[in-house]
Design a protein around this motif. Structure first.
Motif, PDB file in Angstrom:
ATOM      1  N   ARG A  85       0.084  38.709  92.202  1.00 40.02           N
ATOM      2  CA  ARG A  85       0.063  37.678  93.237  1.00 40.02           C
ATOM      3  C   ARG A  85       0.669  36.373  92.720  1.00 40.02           C
ATOM      4  NH1 ARG A  85      -4.621  40.511  93.944  1.00 40.02           N
ATOM      5  NH2 ARG A  85      -5.969  39.074  92.797  1.00 40.02           N
ATOM      6  N   GLU A  86       0.442  36.084  91.443  1.00 43.71           N
ATOM      7  CA  GLU A  86       1.078  34.911  90.849  1.00 43.71           C
ATOM      8  C   GLU A  86       2.591  35.055  90.867  1.00 43.71           C
ATOM      9  OE1 GLU A  86      -0.823  33.115  87.196  1.00 43.71           O
ATOM     10  OE2 GLU A  86      -1.961  34.989  87.313  1.00 43.71           O
ATOM     11  N   ALA A  87       3.086  36.256  90.574  1.00 44.18           N
ATOM     12  CA  ALA A  87       4.531  36.490  90.577  1.00 44.18           C
ATOM     13  C   ALA A  87       5.114  36.301  91.970  1.00 44.18           C
ATOM     14  CB  ALA A  87       4.842  37.893  90.053  1.00 44.18           C
ATOM     15  N   LEU A  88       4.413  36.769  92.988  1.00 43.85           N
ATOM     16  CA  LEU A  88       4.862  36.562  94.363  1.00 43.85           C
ATOM     17  C   LEU A  88       4.972  35.064  94.674  1.00 43.85           C
ATOM     18  CD1 LEU A  88       2.808  39.283  96.247  1.00 43.85           C
ATOM     19  CD2 LEU A  88       5.290  39.036  96.358  1.00 43.85           C
ATOM     20  N   ALA A  89       3.946  34.317  94.275  1.00 41.39           N
ATOM     21  CA  ALA A  89       3.941  32.886  94.551  1.00 41.39           C
ATOM     22  C   ALA A  89       5.032  32.162  93.768  1.00 41.39           C
ATOM     23  CB  ALA A  89       2.573  32.294  94.203  1.00 41.39           C
ATOM     24  N   LEU A  90       5.221  32.553  92.501  1.00 41.52           N
ATOM     25  CA  LEU A  90       6.275  31.927  91.694  1.00 41.52           C
ATOM     26  C   LEU A  90       7.656  32.227  92.273  1.00 41.52           C
ATOM     27  CD1 LEU A  90       4.950  32.640  88.088  1.00 41.52           C
ATOM     28  CD2 LEU A  90       5.354  30.380  89.082  1.00 41.52           C
ATOM     29  N   GLY A  91       7.859  33.453  92.738  1.00 32.94           N
ATOM     30  CA  GLY A  91       9.143  33.807  93.332  1.00 32.94           C
ATOM     31  C   GLY A  91       9.437  32.996  94.572  1.00 32.94           C
ATOM     32  N   GLU A  92       8.428  32.818  95.418  1.00 33.44           N
ATOM     33  CA  GLU A  92       8.605  32.012  96.631  1.00 33.44           C
ATOM     34  C   GLU A  92       8.903  30.559  96.276  1.00 33.44           C
ATOM     35  OE1 GLU A  92       5.026  32.646  98.773  1.00 33.44           O
ATOM     36  OE2 GLU A  92       5.528  34.704  99.366  1.00 33.44           O
ATOM     37  N   GLN A  93       8.193  30.037  95.282  1.00 34.52           N
ATOM     38  CA  GLN A  93       8.438  28.657  94.854  1.00 34.52           C
ATOM     39  C   GLN A  93       9.844  28.504  94.280  1.00 34.52           C
ATOM     40  OE1 GLN A  93       5.852  27.312  91.697  1.00 34.52           O
ATOM     41  NE2 GLN A  93       6.566  25.189  91.829  1.00 34.52           N
ATOM     42  N   PHE A 102      17.753  31.588  93.660  1.00 33.40           N
ATOM     43  CA  PHE A 102      16.929  32.531  92.896  1.00 33.40           C
ATOM     44  C   PHE A 102      16.042  33.281  93.870  1.00 33.40           C
ATOM     45  CE2 PHE A 102      13.342  34.087  90.534  1.00 33.40           C
ATOM     46  CZ  PHE A 102      13.880  34.472  89.322  1.00 33.40           C
ATOM     47  N   THR A 103      15.956  34.581  93.687  1.00 32.84           N
ATOM     48  CA  THR A 103      15.124  35.388  94.563  1.00 32.84           C
ATOM     49  C   THR A 103      14.473  36.508  93.779  1.00 32.84           C
ATOM     50  OG1 THR A 103      15.078  36.755  96.570  1.00 32.84           O
ATOM     51  CG2 THR A 103      17.061  36.883  95.206  1.00 32.84           C
ATOM     52  N   THR A 104      13.306  36.940  94.239  1.00 33.47           N
ATOM     53  CA  THR A 104      12.650  38.111  93.673  1.00 33.47           C
ATOM     54  C   THR A 104      12.799  39.325  94.588  1.00 33.47           C
ATOM     55  OG1 THR A 104      10.548  37.353  94.603  1.00 33.47           O
ATOM     56  CG2 THR A 104      10.981  36.820  92.293  1.00 33.47           C
ATOM     57  N   MET A 105      13.621  39.202  95.625  1.00 36.38           N
ATOM     58  CA  MET A 105      13.951  40.337  96.480  1.00 36.38           C
ATOM     59  C   MET A 105      15.355  40.800  96.096  1.00 36.38           C
ATOM     60  SD  MET A 105      11.237  40.830  98.184  1.00 36.38           S
ATOM     61  CE  MET A 105      11.855  42.099  99.312  1.00 36.38           C
ATOM     62  N   LEU A 106      15.419  41.897  95.374  1.00 32.66           N
ATOM     63  CA  LEU A 106      16.680  42.363  94.802  1.00 32.66           C
ATOM     64  C   LEU A 106      17.066  43.729  95.360  1.00 32.66           C
ATOM     65  CD1 LEU A 106      16.130  41.327  91.061  1.00 32.66           C
ATOM     66  CD2 LEU A 106      17.316  40.064  92.871  1.00 32.66           C
ATOM     67  N   PRO A 107      18.358  44.088  95.262  1.00 26.54           N
ATOM     68  CA  PRO A 107      18.817  45.362  95.827  1.00 26.54           C
ATOM     69  C   PRO A 107      18.100  46.562  95.226  1.00 26.54           C
ATOM     70  CG  PRO A 107      20.675  43.941  95.302  1.00 26.54           C
ATOM     71  CD  PRO A 107      19.459  43.290  94.716  1.00 26.54           C
ATOM     72  N   SER A 108      17.763  47.503  96.102  1.00 27.28           N
ATOM     73  CA  SER A 108      17.163  48.767  95.681  1.00 27.28           C
ATOM     74  C   SER A 108      18.235  49.854  95.718  1.00 27.28           C
ATOM     75  CB  SER A 108      16.002  49.135  96.604  1.00 27.28           C
ATOM     76  OG  SER A 108      16.472  49.316  97.927  1.00 27.28           O
ATOM     77  N   GLU A 114      14.019  45.071  97.506  1.00 26.63           N
ATOM     78  CA  GLU A 114      12.638  45.306  97.100  1.00 26.63           C
ATOM     79  C   GLU A 114      12.162  44.158  96.218  1.00 26.63           C
ATOM     80  OE1 GLU A 114      11.584  49.943  96.823  1.00 26.63           O
ATOM     81  OE2 GLU A 114      12.989  49.272  95.277  1.00 26.63           O
ATOM     82  N   PHE A 115      10.857  43.949  96.203  1.00 26.16           N
ATOM     83  CA  PHE A 115      10.263  42.928  95.345  1.00 26.16           C
ATOM     84  C   PHE A 115      10.488  43.298  93.883  1.00 26.16           C
ATOM     85  CE2 PHE A 115       6.269  41.331  93.200  1.00 26.16           C
ATOM     86  CZ  PHE A 115       6.711  40.012  93.104  1.00 26.16           C
ATOM     87  N   ASP A 116      11.182  42.433  93.164  1.00 27.14           N
ATOM     88  CA  ASP A 116      11.491  42.662  91.755  1.00 27.14           C
ATOM     89  C   ASP A 116      11.468  41.310  91.043  1.00 27.14           C
ATOM     90  OD1 ASP A 116      12.471  43.192  89.256  1.00 27.14           O
ATOM     91  OD2 ASP A 116      14.225  44.325  89.922  1.00 27.14           O
ATOM     92  N   PRO A 117      10.331  40.964  90.410  1.00 33.70           N
ATOM     93  CA  PRO A 117      10.214  39.654  89.775  1.00 33.70           C
ATOM     94  C   PRO A 117      10.670  39.621  88.321  1.00 33.70           C
ATOM     95  CG  PRO A 117       8.095  40.736  89.709  1.00 33.70           C
ATOM     96  CD  PRO A 117       9.071  41.702  90.382  1.00 33.70           C
ATOM     97  N   THR A 118      11.393  40.636  87.879  1.00 33.88           N
ATOM     98  CA  THR A 118      11.745  40.693  86.459  1.00 33.88           C
ATOM     99  C   THR A 118      12.607  39.509  86.025  1.00 33.88           C
ATOM    100  OG1 THR A 118      13.553  42.220  87.038  1.00 33.88           O
ATOM    101  CG2 THR A 118      11.514  43.187  86.229  1.00 33.88           C
ATOM    102  N   GLY A 119      13.278  38.846  86.950  1.00 34.18           N
ATOM    103  CA  GLY A 119      14.080  37.684  86.597  1.00 34.18           C
ATOM    104  C   GLY A 119      13.267  36.499  86.136  1.00 34.18           C
ATOM    105  N   LEU A 120      11.976  36.502  86.435  1.00 31.70           N
ATOM    106  CA  LEU A 120      11.107  35.419  85.969  1.00 31.70           C
ATOM    107  C   LEU A 120      10.034  35.896  84.995  1.00 31.70           C
ATOM    108  CD1 LEU A 120       8.126  35.605  87.559  1.00 31.70           C
ATOM    109  CD2 LEU A 120       9.478  34.695  89.446  1.00 31.70           C
ATOM    110  N   VAL A 121       9.830  37.209  84.911  1.00 35.35           N
ATOM    111  CA  VAL A 121       8.731  37.731  84.100  1.00 35.35           C
ATOM    112  C   VAL A 121       8.947  37.476  82.606  1.00 35.35           C
ATOM    113  CG1 VAL A 121       7.657  39.888  83.304  1.00 35.35           C
ATOM    114  CG2 VAL A 121       7.874  39.420  85.740  1.00 35.35           C
ATOM    115  N   LYS A 122      10.176  37.607  82.118  1.00 32.95           N
ATOM    116  CA  LYS A 122      10.405  37.421  80.679  1.00 32.95           C
ATOM    117  C   LYS A 122      10.020  36.013  80.234  1.00 32.95           C
ATOM    118  CE  LYS A 122      14.567  36.887  78.929  1.00 32.95           C
ATOM    119  NZ  LYS A 122      15.906  37.137  78.332  1.00 32.95           N
ATOM    120  N   GLY A 123      10.555  35.006  80.900  1.00 32.63           N
ATOM    121  CA  GLY A 123      10.241  33.644  80.518  1.00 32.63           C
ATOM    122  C   GLY A 123       8.765  33.327  80.661  1.00 32.63           C
TER     123      GLY A 123
END
Length: 258
Positions: A85-93, A102-108, A114-123
Protein backbone atom coordinates in the motif's frame (compact mmCIF):
# COMPACT_ATOMS: atom_id res chain seq x y z
CA UNK A 1 28.90 4.94 -10.75
CA UNK A 2 31.90 4.14 -8.61
CA UNK A 3 33.04 5.29 -5.21
CA UNK A 4 36.21 5.63 -3.18
CA UNK A 5 37.00 7.20 0.18
CA UNK A 6 39.17 10.08 1.30
CA UNK A 7 39.60 11.70 4.69
CA UNK A 8 41.13 14.83 6.11
CA UNK A 9 43.16 12.75 8.55
CA UNK A 10 44.70 9.27 8.84
CA UNK A 11 42.32 6.72 7.35
CA UNK A 12 40.09 4.58 9.54
CA UNK A 13 39.52 0.90 8.97
CA UNK A 14 37.51 -0.10 5.94
CA UNK A 15 35.46 -3.20 5.15
CA UNK A 16 33.06 -4.20 2.39
CA UNK A 17 30.40 -6.88 1.95
CA UNK A 18 28.73 -7.91 -1.32
CA UNK A 19 25.55 -9.93 -1.92
CA UNK A 20 23.28 -10.44 -4.91
CA UNK A 21 19.74 -9.10 -4.49
CA UNK A 22 16.99 -7.93 -6.86
CA UNK A 23 19.00 -9.22 -9.82
CA UNK A 24 22.03 -7.00 -9.11
CA UNK A 25 25.13 -6.83 -6.91
CA UNK A 26 24.58 -4.89 -3.70
CA UNK A 27 27.66 -3.79 -1.78
CA UNK A 28 27.85 -2.31 1.70
CA UNK A 29 30.99 -0.40 2.70
CA UNK A 30 31.86 0.69 6.23
CA UNK A 31 34.60 3.06 7.34
CA UNK A 32 35.41 4.09 10.86
CA UNK A 33 35.67 2.53 14.30
CA UNK A 34 34.76 -1.01 15.37
CA UNK A 35 33.68 -2.10 11.91
CA UNK A 36 34.68 -5.69 12.76
CA UNK A 37 32.41 -5.73 15.81
CA UNK A 38 29.39 -7.95 16.27
CA UNK A 39 27.20 -4.84 16.16
CA UNK A 40 28.56 -3.93 12.71
CA UNK A 41 28.01 -7.46 11.43
CA UNK A 42 24.44 -7.47 12.73
CA UNK A 43 23.73 -4.10 11.13
CA UNK A 44 25.07 -5.24 7.76
CA UNK A 45 23.09 -8.47 8.02
CA UNK A 46 19.92 -6.54 8.79
CA UNK A 47 20.56 -4.22 5.84
CA UNK A 48 20.90 -7.15 3.45
CA UNK A 49 17.83 -8.80 5.02
CA UNK A 50 15.88 -5.67 4.07
CA UNK A 51 16.70 -6.31 0.40
CA UNK A 52 15.59 -9.94 0.73
CA UNK A 53 12.31 -8.98 2.41
CA UNK A 54 11.47 -6.30 -0.14
CA UNK A 55 12.26 -8.67 -3.01
CA UNK A 56 9.84 -11.24 -1.58
CA UNK A 57 7.15 -8.57 -1.79
CA UNK A 58 7.94 -6.82 -5.08
CA UNK A 59 9.89 -9.19 -7.33
CA UNK A 60 8.56 -9.45 -10.87
CA UNK A 61 10.70 -12.54 -11.47
CA UNK A 62 9.52 -14.72 -8.57
CA UNK A 63 6.04 -16.11 -9.38
CA UNK A 64 5.09 -16.31 -5.69
CA UNK A 65 6.06 -12.77 -4.74
CA UNK A 66 3.21 -10.73 -3.30
CA UNK A 67 3.24 -8.44 -6.32
CA UNK A 68 2.84 -11.29 -8.81
CA UNK A 69 0.14 -12.95 -6.71
CA UNK A 70 -1.67 -9.60 -6.50
CA UNK A 71 -1.49 -9.21 -10.27
CA UNK A 72 -2.98 -12.67 -10.79
CA UNK A 73 -5.80 -11.88 -8.37
CA UNK A 74 -4.78 -14.60 -5.91
CA UNK A 75 -4.58 -12.07 -3.06
CA UNK A 76 -6.11 -8.68 -2.46
CA UNK A 77 -4.22 -5.56 -1.45
CA UNK A 78 -5.38 -6.01 2.16
CA UNK A 79 -3.73 -9.43 2.25
CA UNK A 80 -0.37 -8.00 1.20
CA UNK A 81 2.30 -6.35 3.30
CA UNK A 82 1.66 -2.74 4.26
CA UNK A 83 4.65 -2.01 2.02
CA UNK A 84 2.43 -2.72 -0.98
CA UNK A 85 0.00 0.00 0.00
CA UNK A 86 2.93 2.32 0.65
CA UNK A 87 4.23 1.56 -2.85
CA UNK A 88 0.85 2.42 -4.35
CA UNK A 89 0.82 5.73 -2.50
CA UNK A 90 4.43 6.54 -3.43
CA UNK A 91 3.71 5.79 -7.08
CA UNK A 92 0.70 8.10 -7.10
CA UNK A 93 2.72 10.84 -5.40
CA UNK A 94 5.63 10.43 -7.82
CA UNK A 95 3.33 10.58 -10.84
CA UNK A 96 1.80 13.79 -9.54
CA UNK A 97 5.00 15.65 -8.62
CA UNK A 98 6.82 14.66 -11.83
CA UNK A 99 3.85 15.81 -13.91
CA UNK A 100 3.19 12.31 -15.20
CA UNK A 101 6.75 11.42 -16.25
CA UNK A 102 7.10 8.70 -13.60
CA UNK A 103 4.54 5.95 -13.33
CA UNK A 104 4.11 2.60 -11.63
CA UNK A 105 1.70 1.43 -14.34
CA UNK A 106 3.97 -0.23 -16.87
CA UNK A 107 3.41 -2.35 -20.01
CA UNK A 108 2.50 -5.99 -19.48
CA UNK A 109 3.07 -8.86 -21.84
CA UNK A 110 -0.50 -8.71 -23.16
CA UNK A 111 -0.33 -5.12 -24.34
CA UNK A 112 -1.99 -3.59 -21.28
CA UNK A 113 -0.61 -1.85 -18.22
CA UNK A 114 0.00 -3.44 -14.81
CA UNK A 115 1.07 -2.13 -11.42
CA UNK A 116 4.86 -2.40 -11.32
CA UNK A 117 6.62 -0.30 -8.66
CA UNK A 118 10.10 -1.67 -9.31
CA UNK A 119 11.21 1.75 -10.58
CA UNK A 120 11.01 3.06 -7.03
CA UNK A 121 11.57 -0.10 -4.98
CA UNK A 122 15.37 -0.18 -5.33
CA UNK A 123 15.95 3.32 -4.02
CA UNK A 124 13.33 2.87 -1.32
CA UNK A 125 14.97 -0.39 -0.19
CA UNK A 126 18.40 1.23 0.01
CA UNK A 127 16.97 3.99 2.19
CA UNK A 128 15.33 1.44 4.49
CA UNK A 129 18.50 -0.66 4.66
CA UNK A 130 20.55 2.43 5.51
CA UNK A 131 18.58 2.86 8.73
CA UNK A 132 20.35 -0.21 10.14
CA UNK A 133 23.80 1.26 9.41
CA UNK A 134 23.12 4.79 10.63
CA UNK A 135 23.08 3.69 14.28
CA UNK A 136 26.73 2.50 14.32
CA UNK A 137 28.78 5.01 16.36
CA UNK A 138 31.87 6.39 14.64
CA UNK A 139 31.02 4.72 11.31
CA UNK A 140 30.49 6.14 7.83
CA UNK A 141 28.76 3.88 5.32
CA UNK A 142 27.88 3.49 1.66
CA UNK A 143 25.31 1.19 0.04
CA UNK A 144 25.82 0.68 -3.69
CA UNK A 145 22.92 -1.06 -5.44
CA UNK A 146 23.65 -1.64 -9.10
CA UNK A 147 25.50 1.68 -9.42
CA UNK A 148 23.03 3.86 -7.51
CA UNK A 149 24.11 4.64 -3.98
CA UNK A 150 23.41 6.22 -0.63
CA UNK A 151 26.10 7.36 1.80
CA UNK A 152 25.89 8.59 5.35
CA UNK A 153 27.39 8.51 8.81
CA UNK A 154 26.49 8.30 12.47
CA UNK A 155 25.41 11.65 13.94
CA UNK A 156 28.61 11.79 16.02
CA UNK A 157 30.75 12.16 12.89
CA UNK A 158 31.24 15.56 11.22
CA UNK A 159 29.89 16.03 7.71
CA UNK A 160 32.61 18.49 6.67
CA UNK A 161 36.00 19.71 7.84
CA UNK A 162 38.46 17.79 9.96
CA UNK A 163 37.43 14.20 10.62
CA UNK A 164 34.80 14.07 7.88
CA UNK A 165 34.75 10.94 5.74
CA UNK A 166 34.13 11.82 2.11
CA UNK A 167 32.99 9.39 -0.58
CA UNK A 168 34.10 10.42 -4.08
CA UNK A 169 31.51 9.24 -6.59
CA UNK A 170 32.33 9.12 -10.29
CA UNK A 171 29.67 9.79 -12.94
CA UNK A 172 30.16 7.50 -15.92
CA UNK A 173 30.22 8.84 -19.46
CA UNK A 174 27.28 7.12 -21.22
CA UNK A 175 29.09 7.34 -24.55
CA UNK A 176 32.36 5.88 -23.26
CA UNK A 177 31.92 3.76 -20.15
CA UNK A 178 35.62 3.72 -19.29
CA UNK A 179 35.55 7.50 -18.85
CA UNK A 180 34.07 9.77 -16.20
CA UNK A 181 32.23 13.00 -16.98
CA UNK A 182 32.31 14.25 -13.42
CA UNK A 183 32.79 13.43 -9.75
CA UNK A 184 30.88 14.20 -6.58
CA UNK A 185 32.30 14.42 -3.05
CA UNK A 186 29.68 13.34 -0.50
CA UNK A 187 29.70 12.70 3.21
CA UNK A 188 25.93 12.21 3.16
CA UNK A 189 23.30 11.81 0.46
CA UNK A 190 22.21 9.73 -2.52
CA UNK A 191 23.18 9.50 -6.19
CA UNK A 192 21.05 7.90 -8.93
CA UNK A 193 21.64 7.75 -12.66
CA UNK A 194 19.07 6.94 -15.33
CA UNK A 195 19.72 6.14 -18.97
CA UNK A 196 19.53 3.36 -21.52
CA UNK A 197 23.21 2.95 -22.36
CA UNK A 198 23.65 -0.05 -20.03
CA UNK A 199 20.31 -1.90 -20.27
CA UNK A 200 18.82 -0.71 -23.53
CA UNK A 201 15.19 0.39 -23.93
CA UNK A 202 13.90 -0.43 -20.43
CA UNK A 203 12.43 2.99 -19.54
CA UNK A 204 8.78 3.75 -20.23
CA UNK A 205 7.62 7.13 -21.50
CA UNK A 206 4.00 7.59 -20.37
CA UNK A 207 3.28 10.44 -22.80
CA UNK A 208 4.10 8.34 -25.84
CA UNK A 209 3.21 4.99 -24.33
CA UNK A 210 6.48 3.48 -25.51
CA UNK A 211 9.76 2.16 -24.17
CA UNK A 212 12.48 4.62 -25.11
CA UNK A 213 16.15 4.36 -25.99
CA UNK A 214 18.09 7.56 -26.45
CA UNK A 215 21.67 8.64 -25.82
CA UNK A 216 22.82 10.37 -22.67
CA UNK A 217 22.06 10.00 -18.98
CA UNK A 218 20.63 11.93 -16.06
CA UNK A 219 22.21 11.87 -12.60
CA UNK A 220 20.32 13.21 -9.60
CA UNK A 221 21.72 13.78 -6.12
CA UNK A 222 19.78 14.48 -2.97
CA UNK A 223 18.88 13.34 0.54
CA UNK A 224 17.19 10.02 -0.35
CA UNK A 225 17.78 7.44 -3.05
CA UNK A 226 14.04 6.88 -3.41
CA UNK A 227 13.46 10.36 -4.77
CA UNK A 228 16.83 10.72 -6.50
CA UNK A 229 15.98 7.60 -8.51
CA UNK A 230 12.41 8.70 -9.24
CA UNK A 231 13.59 12.09 -10.47
CA UNK A 232 16.45 10.62 -12.54
CA UNK A 233 13.96 8.44 -14.42
CA UNK A 234 11.39 11.21 -14.76
CA UNK A 235 13.91 13.75 -16.07
CA UNK A 236 15.31 11.27 -18.58
CA UNK A 237 11.92 10.43 -20.12
CA UNK A 238 9.99 13.61 -19.30
CA UNK A 239 9.25 16.83 -21.12
CA UNK A 240 9.73 20.48 -20.23
CA UNK A 241 6.93 20.43 -17.65
CA UNK A 242 8.82 17.75 -15.70
CA UNK A 243 12.01 19.80 -15.74
CA UNK A 244 10.00 22.76 -14.48
CA UNK A 245 8.49 20.65 -11.72
CA UNK A 246 11.95 19.54 -10.64
CA UNK A 247 13.27 23.09 -10.60
CA UNK A 248 10.49 24.29 -8.32
CA UNK A 249 9.40 21.19 -6.42
CA UNK A 250 12.51 19.17 -5.51
CA UNK A 251 14.38 21.17 -2.85
CA UNK A 252 17.70 19.61 -1.87
CA UNK A 253 18.05 17.70 -5.15
CA UNK A 254 20.36 18.58 -8.06
CA UNK A 255 20.73 17.20 -11.57
CA UNK A 256 23.69 16.53 -13.88
CA UNK A 257 23.08 15.76 -17.56
CA UNK A 258 25.58 13.70 -19.57
Amino acid sequence: MSQRNTMNEAPHSRRAWVEHHMGMPVSIHLRGNDIDSDAASRAVGAAFATFHAMDEIFSTYAPQSQLMRLRRGEVGIDQCSTRMREALALGEQAEQVTRGAFTTMLPSGDGGLEFDPTGLVKGWTVDLAAEHLAVLPGVSWCINAGGDLRVGAHPNLPRRGEGAIVWNVGIQDPAERTRLVGALALSEGAVATSGTYARGAHLYEPDGGTMIERPGSVTVTGPTLLWADIWATALFVGAARTRGAFATGAPGYAVTMA
